[in-house]
Write a protein that holds these residues in place. Structure first.
Motif: not given
Ligand code: SAM
Length: 321
Positions: A201-202, A209-220, A234-241, A246-248
């Motif tokens: 993110f930084r 961050a990501g590529n064409d199958v997954y992405s993570v987008t900071f919401c803060g 927000d987490f996107h994974l093609e066809g699944v999520v 939330f960051l742990v």
């Protein structure tokens, strides 16, 4: 203001439940065509090794043959049932917020029972109980059929991050995972590697961050000032999520788990875990059988194993530290 944040919290939990309830079960042929086929196999291999090795450790610890009981928190559709069967456990309790997933998990178990009906010995199937509940808001101990239920292993795979939405949710999730563990029992899990995600993110001007199958987008708002709880992305994974996560922050997780009588015995990023375990003959063979090697390099994640130590012998685990 307080009301607004409660409303927001409720929305995230129900968004996650709705997402998983609506997720279609695709057949093997369809899964094979998916671009994340090998990634999913890799994740399954990681879980197989973690679950298999934890079972072996618990058995080694005990002097006699143990009837292993397991709590699978956020069990999903029961993707790990076969792994538990291979480990010859005796009993499992499966809990998940998504009712449809719990039903599918139950059906999957029933199919295993039907197949194993005539088997004796190692193929005999374990008994199972299913609970549809928000494990960050409901105390599972009050929901088990046996009110004295205790577990050798509690497992939370690819799901623990949902509870870091707020401190009370993280606390109850940990309580659910740990309070019914037997002495010497283990809490195991896999969760995204927050250090790696934050680093990415930084590094990115749009905190994405990501590529064409997954992405993570900071919401803060401020990527340099991230809260300990409710650090949403927000987490996107093609066809699944397609869900908020939330960051742990691991030191906080470790500290909170200590309050439930746990100590951290093992934690490894996926790449290191892979490097260590894939060198071992039996695990390497499984990697091939599961078509998981094609996924290299491994995705970012963390495997963790927390153990409930012996010196809690005379205390109620997690409550009387
Ligand atoms: N553990 C399963 C596996 O490894 O295949 C499923 C993992 S899936 C990525 C995440 C699961 O967490 C979903 O089944 C979802 O319904 C469940 N989940 C999310 N938030 C939850 C909550 N608050 N309580 C219980 N389950 C939850």
């Amino acid at each position: 203001m307080a009301e607004q944040s409660t409303q927001e919290q409720a929305d995230h939990t129900s968004t996650v439940a709705k997402h998983y309830n609506e997720l279609q079960e695709s057949g093997l042929e369809k899964r094979k065509e998916s671009r994340i086929f090998h990634l999913r196999n890799f994740n399954n291999w990681m879980k197989s090794v973690l679950i298999g090795e934890t079972i072996q450790t618990v058995c080694r610890q005990s002097q006699e043959r143990v009837d292993l009981s397991v709590l699978d928190i956020c069990c999903g559709k029961g993707g790990d049932l076969l792994k538990w069967k291979k480990g010859q456990i005796s009993k499992i309790v499966c809990a998940d917020i998504a009712e449809t997933s719990v039903e599918q998990c139950h059906s999957r178990y029933q199919e295993m029972v039907d197949r194993a009906r005539n088997d004796r010995g190692p193929n005999r199937i374990f008994s199972a109980e299913f609970i549809a509940a928000d494990c960050t808001k409901k105390r599972l101990k009050d929901m088990y059929k046996d009110s004295n239920m205790s577990f050798d292993i509690a497992s939370c795979q690819f799901s623990f991050h949902y509870c870091f939405e707020s401190y009370p949710q993280a606390k109850l999730m940990l309580q659910n995972a740990c309070e019914c563990l037997k002495l010497g029992g283990y809490f195991i899990g896999t969760t995204p590697d927050s250090y790696e995600i934050v680093r990415r993110f930084r590094d990115s001007p749009d905190h994405r961050a990501g590529n064409d199958v997954y992405s993570v987008t900071f919401c803060g708002e401020d990527v340099d000032n991230i809260p300990l709880f409710g650090a949403k992305y927000d987490f996107h994974l093609e066809g699944v999520v397609d869900c908020p996560e939330f960051l742990v922050y691991f030191p906080v997780l470790e500290k909170m788990a200590e309050e439930f009588g746990m100590k951290l015995v093992y934690r490894k990023p996926f790449d290191e875990y892979f490097a260590e375990k894939s060198e071992m003959g039996e695990h390497r063979a499984l990697l091939g059988r599961m078509s998981a090697l094609e996924c290299y390099p491994p995705p970012e994640g963390t495997a963790l194993v927390g153990n409930c130590p012996e010196d809690y012998k005379d205390t109620e685990i997690g409550l009387n530290k």
